[in-house]
Scaffold this motif. Structure first.
Motif, PDB file in Angstrom:
ATOM      1  N   CYS A   6       0.946  -1.366  -0.119  1.00 33.36           N
ATOM      2  CA  CYS A   6       0.344  -0.397  -0.127  1.00 33.36           C
ATOM      3  C   CYS A   6       1.203   0.960  -0.210  1.00 33.36           C
ATOM      4  N   GLY A   7       2.037   1.367   0.810  1.00 35.47           N
ATOM      5  CA  GLY A   7       2.944   2.610   0.356  1.00 35.47           C
ATOM      6  C   GLY A   7       2.989   3.083   1.772  1.00 35.47           C
ATOM      7  N   ALA A   8       1.847   3.539   2.688  1.00 33.68           N
ATOM      8  CA  ALA A   8       1.620   4.200   3.565  1.00 33.68           C
ATOM      9  C   ALA A   8       2.778   5.302   3.936  1.00 33.68           C
ATOM     10  N   PRO A   9       2.958   5.719   4.328  1.00 38.82           N
ATOM     11  CA  PRO A   9       4.402   6.320   5.784  1.00 38.82           C
ATOM     12  C   PRO A   9       3.899   5.794   6.939  1.00 38.82           C
ATOM     13  N   MET A  10       3.145   5.767   7.027  1.00 39.17           N
ATOM     14  CA  MET A  10       2.509   5.746   8.330  1.00 39.17           C
ATOM     15  C   MET A  10       1.907   4.084   8.115  1.00 39.17           C
ATOM     16  N   VAL A  11       2.280   3.478  10.191  1.00 36.68           N
ATOM     17  CA  VAL A  11       1.505   2.128   9.896  1.00 36.68           C
ATOM     18  C   VAL A  11       0.822   1.689  11.110  1.00 36.68           C
ATOM     19  N   SER A  12      -0.495   2.377  11.343  1.00 37.75           N
ATOM     20  CA  SER A  12      -0.932   2.052  12.996  1.00 37.75           C
ATOM     21  C   SER A  12      -1.438   0.100  12.987  1.00 37.75           C
ATOM     22  N   ILE A  13      -1.173   0.177  13.985  1.00 37.17           N
ATOM     23  CA  ILE A  13      -1.307  -1.430  14.471  1.00 37.17           C
ATOM     24  C   ILE A  13      -2.012  -1.590  15.888  1.00 37.17           C
ATOM     25  N   PRO A  14      -3.135  -1.909  15.391  1.00 36.83           N
ATOM     26  CA  PRO A  14      -4.134  -2.339  16.319  1.00 36.83           C
ATOM     27  C   PRO A  14      -4.454  -3.213  16.166  1.00 36.83           C
ATOM     28  N   GLY A  15      -5.769  -4.141  17.411  1.00 36.87           N
ATOM     29  CA  GLY A  15      -5.951  -5.562  16.727  1.00 36.87           C
ATOM     30  C   GLY A  15      -7.714  -5.560  17.524  1.00 36.87           C
ATOM     31  N   GLY A  16      -7.843  -6.181  18.530  1.00 34.41           N
ATOM     32  CA  GLY A  16      -7.059  -7.214  19.778  1.00 34.41           C
ATOM     33  C   GLY A  16      -5.806  -6.589  19.987  1.00 34.41           C
TER      34      GLY A  16
ATOM     35  N   GLU B 293       5.112 -12.438  17.523  1.00 37.58           N
ATOM     36  CA  GLU B 293       6.328 -12.344  16.539  1.00 37.58           C
ATOM     37  C   GLU B 293       6.273 -11.052  15.934  1.00 37.58           C
ATOM     38  N   MET B 294       5.452  -9.905  17.070  1.00 39.17           N
ATOM     39  CA  MET B 294       5.255  -8.358  17.127  1.00 39.17           C
ATOM     40  C   MET B 294       6.767  -7.570  17.344  1.00 39.17           C
ATOM     41  N   PRO B 295       7.478  -7.814  18.091  1.00 38.47           N
ATOM     42  CA  PRO B 295       9.021  -7.510  17.983  1.00 38.47           C
ATOM     43  C   PRO B 295       9.955  -7.343  16.433  1.00 38.47           C
ATOM     44  N   GLU B 296       9.454  -8.286  16.296  1.00 38.34           N
ATOM     45  CA  GLU B 296      10.410  -8.423  14.724  1.00 38.34           C
ATOM     46  C   GLU B 296       9.735  -7.602  13.309  1.00 38.34           C
ATOM     47  N   ILE B 297       7.571  -7.952  13.814  1.00 34.26           N
ATOM     48  CA  ILE B 297       6.887  -6.753  12.625  1.00 34.26           C
ATOM     49  C   ILE B 297       7.880  -6.107  12.466  1.00 34.26           C
ATOM     50  N   VAL B 298       7.645  -5.092  13.751  1.00 32.39           N
ATOM     51  CA  VAL B 298       7.945  -3.657  13.790  1.00 32.39           C
ATOM     52  C   VAL B 298       9.226  -3.751  13.753  1.00 32.39           C
ATOM     53  N   ARG B 299       9.847  -3.964  13.765  1.00 27.55           N
ATOM     54  CA  ARG B 299      11.336  -4.559  13.340  1.00 27.55           C
ATOM     55  C   ARG B 299      11.999  -3.625  11.619  1.00 27.55           C
ATOM     56  N   GLY B 300      10.519  -4.940  10.923  1.00 26.15           N
ATOM     57  CA  GLY B 300      10.809  -5.105   9.756  1.00 26.15           C
ATOM     58  C   GLY B 300      10.182  -3.573   9.100  1.00 26.15           C
ATOM     59  N   LEU B 301       9.121  -3.088   9.853  1.00 23.93           N
ATOM     60  CA  LEU B 301       8.568  -2.152   9.212  1.00 23.93           C
ATOM     61  C   LEU B 301       9.175  -0.829   9.487  1.00 23.93           C
ATOM     62  N   VAL B 302       9.605  -0.921  10.920  1.00 23.61           N
ATOM     63  CA  VAL B 302      11.053   0.221  11.584  1.00 23.61           C
ATOM     64  C   VAL B 302      12.426  -0.165   9.434  1.00 23.61           C
ATOM     65  N   ALA B 303      13.142  -0.867   9.792  1.00 29.83           N
ATOM     66  CA  ALA B 303      13.552  -1.156   8.299  1.00 29.83           C
ATOM     67  C   ALA B 303      13.370  -0.470   7.423  1.00 29.83           C
ATOM     68  N   ARG B 304      12.120  -0.619   6.860  1.00 30.69           N
ATOM     69  CA  ARG B 304      11.390   0.113   5.731  1.00 30.69           C
ATOM     70  C   ARG B 304      10.970   1.618   5.808  1.00 30.69           C
ATOM     71  N   LYS B 305      11.564   2.137   7.172  1.00 33.54           N
ATOM     72  CA  LYS B 305      10.714   3.238   7.324  1.00 33.54           C
ATOM     73  C   LYS B 305       9.774   4.299   7.416  1.00 33.54           C
ATOM     74  N   LYS B 306       8.938   2.485   7.461  1.00 26.94           N
ATOM     75  CA  LYS B 306       7.736   3.704   7.993  1.00 26.94           C
ATOM     76  C   LYS B 306       7.157   4.019   9.268  1.00 26.94           C
ATOM     77  N   TYR B 307       7.066   4.969   9.194  1.00 31.27           N
ATOM     78  CA  TYR B 307       6.330   5.141  10.760  1.00 31.27           C
ATOM     79  C   TYR B 307       5.261   4.966  11.854  1.00 31.27           C
ATOM     80  N   VAL B 308       5.726   3.518  12.864  1.00 30.61           N
ATOM     81  CA  VAL B 308       4.508   3.086  13.223  1.00 30.61           C
ATOM     82  C   VAL B 308       4.145   3.227  14.871  1.00 30.61           C
ATOM     83  N   TYR B 309       2.946   2.952  14.318  1.00 32.50           N
ATOM     84  CA  TYR B 309       2.561   3.283  16.077  1.00 32.50           C
ATOM     85  C   TYR B 309       1.601   2.356  16.658  1.00 32.50           C
TER      86      TYR B 309
END
Lengths: 338, 129
Positions: free
Chosen positions: A71-81, A88-104
């Protein structure tokens, strides 16, 4: 200023690039729901009612990264649940950060203090803590005593370690404006970077006069909460969206601004309504009948003023014209001037 | 912000109902109800096969309308054509029924406390607390 300059620059250049390219519908924040399982059972929460075998399903890190890239959005919000339940959330976050996404990373913070070691502070990572008010209101909203205190302790621990921390607050019409203002004071004292607020989503079948009053009531509530705003309050969201909540301006919903991806696929049309799923983001954009949704177009949207539909509209307003940009500057610098 | 509160009147649930559509329109209506249902359903196919699971998607357009299901007890997604479906039974618990904010407020405080304790115990048992 609540949002770091680098993030504002990234979002601004992204939006301007989309506009220069002539892209009419572009995503701003990916709403990534990696699981629906939660460790709270908040009354009325519409996100967690599924059979157990569905609640046990989770997106893999690869699925999360792929959705973010697609989708290419510059920000990623991770709600849920509750995302912190996901092993695997730490790994998910690391991968998103490595892609320079601003993760909430949205969390009720019950597990946060215990899990902080698994994350590294970064300008790209923000813990967005679910706080629905002061102790009494929050514990009532989440249907468990003691959660407010746990969350505040976790916020302090995260701040101490150098993490970015914001709060997210959902308010319903029965909120007490003075108590909400006191809550803002409290969160600023605790030291969060900024706060995010939104009205809750409610939908009643058979639209009637009461429905229209509901929207009016929402505006009145936010006008009372945000009127005569204290200089000490910092909000981590568009100032024009706050004006929209107060009834100072009108927007139409732009649901493609916050597309939702979860274990079912790309959700049509938005984070709150479930009218079906597509396999790809492009299919979501192409196959959704967008004109069927939004204020005045769909009974389910009649009362909705939620951030996931309207914050992107406010951002679009900011970058849509010089006057919009000017309004944003003025509202940021002088929020209490009409 | 993860909250989206249900304020929908909850007069009844489809739990336990069985639909045997006689026409394509009735079938399409039954599929829509199943799609909105927050519990498992059981599809009996024209072939005699039964599939129990969560019906999470449907595509009623096109030449070959189909539903998508997460079958209970197995991995992967099963796609079933509308034309293959004989009956739809709402066999799983309706997990959304009675979960509105209003329903919670209307409960006695002892009942609310009991439910909160139950939810806490369940989360603890899964190691989520």
């Amino acid at each position: 200023m609540a949002v770091p300059v680098s993030q504002m620059y990234t979002v601004a250049t992204y939006v301007l690039t989309q506009k220069l390219k002539g892209v009419k519908r572009y995503p701003l924040v990916l709403m990534l729901e990696p699981l629906f399982r939660c460790n709270l059972a908040c009354a009325g929460c519409g996100k967690i009612q599924y059979p157990d075998h569905v609640l046990d399903k989770r997106l893999t890190p690869e699925q999360c990264w792929s959705a973010a890239e697609e989708c290419g959005a510059p920000m990623v919000s991770i709600p849920g649940g509750e995302p912190l339940i996901h092993p695997e959330m730490p790994e998910i976050v690391r991968g998103l950060v490595a892609r320079k996404k601003y993760v909430y990373l949205c969390t009720n913070a019950i597990l946060l203090e215990r899990k902080l070691d698994e994350y590294a502070p970064s300008k790209y990572l923000t813990f967005s803590i679910h706080m629905d008010g002061l102790r009494q209101e929050h514990d009532l909203a989440v249907c468990r005593d003691g959660v407010y205190d746990v969350a505040v302790r976790a916020i302090r621990a995260a701040l101490k370690r150098g993490f970015r921390v914001t709060t997210n607050t959902t308010l319903f019409d029965d909120a007490n404006p003075e108590r909400v203002r006191a809550f803002f004071d409290e969160m600023m004292t605790v030291g969060v970077e900024g706060m995010m607020i939104s009205p809750g989503y409610s939908y009643q079948k058979a639209p009637d006069q009461q429905n229209f009053l509901k929207r009016k009531k929402t505006r009145e509530l936010f006008a009372r909460i945000l009127g005569n705003r204290k200089r000490t309050w910092r909000f981590n969201q568009s100032p024009l969206f706050l004006e929209f909540l107060m009834g100072k301006r009108e927007y139409q919903c732009t649901p493609w601004g916050n597309p939702t991806y979860n274990i079912f696929g790309w959700q049509k049309p938005c984070y709150l309504l479930q009218d079906g799923y597509t396999r790809t983001f492009q299919e979501l954009l192409n196959d959704t009948e967008w004109d069927r949704y939004g204020t005045g177009r769909n009974e389910k949207c009649a009362d909705c003023m939620v951030h996931c539909g309207y914050e992107a509209s406010a951002v679009e307003d900011t970058f849509g014209s010089w006057s919009g940009f000017g309004r944003t500057i003025k509202t940021t610098v002088m929020p209490n001037v009409q | 912000m993860t909250d989206s509160k249900y304020h929908t009147p909850e007069a009844s649930s489809l739990e336990g109902r069985v639909f045997r559509p006689a026409t394509a329109n009735e079938l399409a209506e039954a599929v829509e109800l199943a799609f909105d249902y927050r519990g498992d359903v059981t599809l009996q196919l024209q072939s005699g096969e039964t599939i129990e699971g969560y019906l999470f998607n449907r595509d009623s357009t096109g030449v070959r309308p189909s539903v998508q299901i997460y079958p209970k007890g197995s991995q992967g997604i099963r796609q079933v054509l509308y034309a293959e479906v004989a009956t739809i039974a709402f066999t799983g618990k309706d997990t959304a029924f009675g979960q509105s904010w209003e329903a919670w407020v209307a409960k006695k405080s002892s009942q609310r406390r009991a439910e909160a304790q139950e939810a806490t115990a369940a989360a603890k048992a899964r190691g989520h607390l």
